[in-house]
Design a protein around this motif. Sequence first.
Motif, short mmCIF file in Angstrom:
data_model
loop_
_atom_site.label_atom_id
_atom_site.label_comp_id
_atom_site.label_asym_id
_atom_site.label_seq_id
_atom_site.Cartn_x
_atom_site.Cartn_y
_atom_site.Cartn_z
N LYS A 91 11.52 11.59 -41.60
CA LYS A 91 11.53 10.70 -40.13
C LYS A 91 10.16 11.28 -39.32
N PRO A 92 9.54 10.20 -38.92
CA PRO A 92 8.57 10.51 -38.14
C PRO A 92 8.76 11.46 -37.05
N PHE A 93 7.71 12.41 -36.62
CA PHE A 93 7.93 13.36 -35.49
C PHE A 93 9.25 14.35 -35.54
N GLY A 94 10.03 14.37 -36.68
CA GLY A 94 11.10 14.88 -36.86
C GLY A 94 12.23 14.68 -36.16
N ASP A 95 12.30 13.17 -35.45
CA ASP A 95 13.15 12.66 -34.71
C ASP A 95 14.56 12.33 -35.39
N ASN A 96 15.59 12.41 -34.80
CA ASN A 96 16.90 12.15 -35.31
C ASN A 96 17.28 10.99 -34.70
N TRP A 150 9.16 -0.03 -40.97
CA TRP A 150 9.79 0.48 -39.93
C TRP A 150 9.19 1.51 -39.18
N LYS A 151 8.21 2.16 -40.05
CA LYS A 151 7.46 3.55 -39.26
C LYS A 151 6.44 2.89 -38.34
N MET A 152 5.86 1.71 -38.65
CA MET A 152 4.99 1.43 -37.76
C MET A 152 5.70 0.55 -36.20
#
Length: 546
Positions: A343-348, A305-307
Amino acid sequence: MAMNMFLNNQFSESLEVLKPRAKESMYHSLMYATILEMQAMMTFEHDDIISAGHTMKEAQEICQRFRKKSTVVGSLSSLVNKSSGDHFTEEEIHAEVCYAECLLQRAALTFLQDENMVSFIKGGIKVRNSFMIYKELHNFMQSNLFSKGPNHYHLEGGISLGIGAFNLALSMFPTRILKLLEFAGFSGDKEYGLSQLHDGATVPNLRAILCAMLLLCYYTFLTFILGTGEEDVTDAVDLLRPYLTKYPKGAIFLFFSGRIEEIQGNLDKAIERFEEGCAAQQAWKQFHHMCYWELMWCFTYKRLWKMAYFYADLLSKESRWSKAMYVYMKAAYLSMLPEHEAKPFGDNEVELFRQVPQLKQKIAGKSPPTEKFAIRKARRYKSNVPVRLPVPALEMMYMWNGFTVIGKQWKLTEEMLETICEAEASLEQTSPNEYLEDDKCVVKLLKGLCLRHVGKVLEAEQCFVYIYEHAKKIKYDHYLSPNALLELSLLFIQQDRKEEAIKWLRRAKQNYKDYSMESRTLFRIHAALSKLKAEKDENGLEGTAL
């Protein structure tokens, strides 16, 4: 020379070679304008679209200089039907083919750049005029009045491109749309269209690459997304092989090679090809965006999912094509992560879902169906205490027929089934809410697809029937019922239960309307019925070539 440069990723250089003669030669002007149009369609920048439109109009005016003074449709009809009238020179026939091509490409740009009804009518007129020119030229070339000149291969290639493209495109339309098009004078036959494009692609001529690219798009995208997704890609492999041999670093061909590997389920090879395509050139970043989109889905299929999020994020920042879709997918991937995972980049995801409705755009006057779908799904996040979507990335994956990809690999399907079963178990523990029945049916649909691909056909059938039986409880996701019947029918086809399949396909086609992604579902139903040879029996329509 210019075409070789273009196919070797020397895009600007190919334009420089063409430019000096673009004001005097119809073929130089057409090729120059075609490259600019390809660039404009990929950048989706308003200025690029306007500039390409002006250049294509100039190319059309240059073609007009070489045309016979009387109208081609009238003159050729007279010549073919009455065996009389003025003969066309070879140059004049070439001018007609180029003129028809300009009309078609200008129509495409008109649909992209304007949203008013007058522009749509103008675009439609251009399409029909182009169609009629190709039709009459084709009839003329089949008559005994046509004599081959020294450049007839290029002429035949141009007509094969037009006749093939129109026949193939029209043959894919669902019957109720095709009836309207036939009333307007259009008709199409799939096999004839394919044969024309194959002729154009395999005989050396100026349009060979365009014929090949149309066929590759058809085999790797159209039949997959708008069809059942189970077609053989052997023809695409055979078509691509000589181009990859000649242009091993050609970004266009690396992209199609990656796509072929992807739809065969060979995800690691596909990822490698797409990454090679990105590394092959830096001049047109838009080619990178095409690869990013496919890489996003490859990592989705692998549940990384992160990729997948990484590529959706790149697209949201760099590509103008569908900001709403890219941001929706970013949110969807974040929602697939375990709650405790950073969460990547601190996104919500909640904030991202709330951004989606503001990012919609219009193409040909309408928001793309996938954007509309994303916006509808994201609406629940407007609430102060939103009800989470259970598996949004997988639901969108279904819309792009992605379960057919993982269905080629048992391990991928089993792993995806685990994810879906976890979501199903979570829903069973959820307190009643207005979305609960919809969410349960979404999960049932996706679970049924996985079960079908791992051979658990009875359990798969139960999932699809569950949706049909609970249709009245569905409040928002009305696309689920016709799609459940479509998937049930495809399951029956797999079991050679043809009559049952036809019955449920017709029910899916006739009993539902005004639901999300309706056109895409109807295209897939049409493809399934055509596969069973049931469409013409039901409607009394046979495909007719131009």
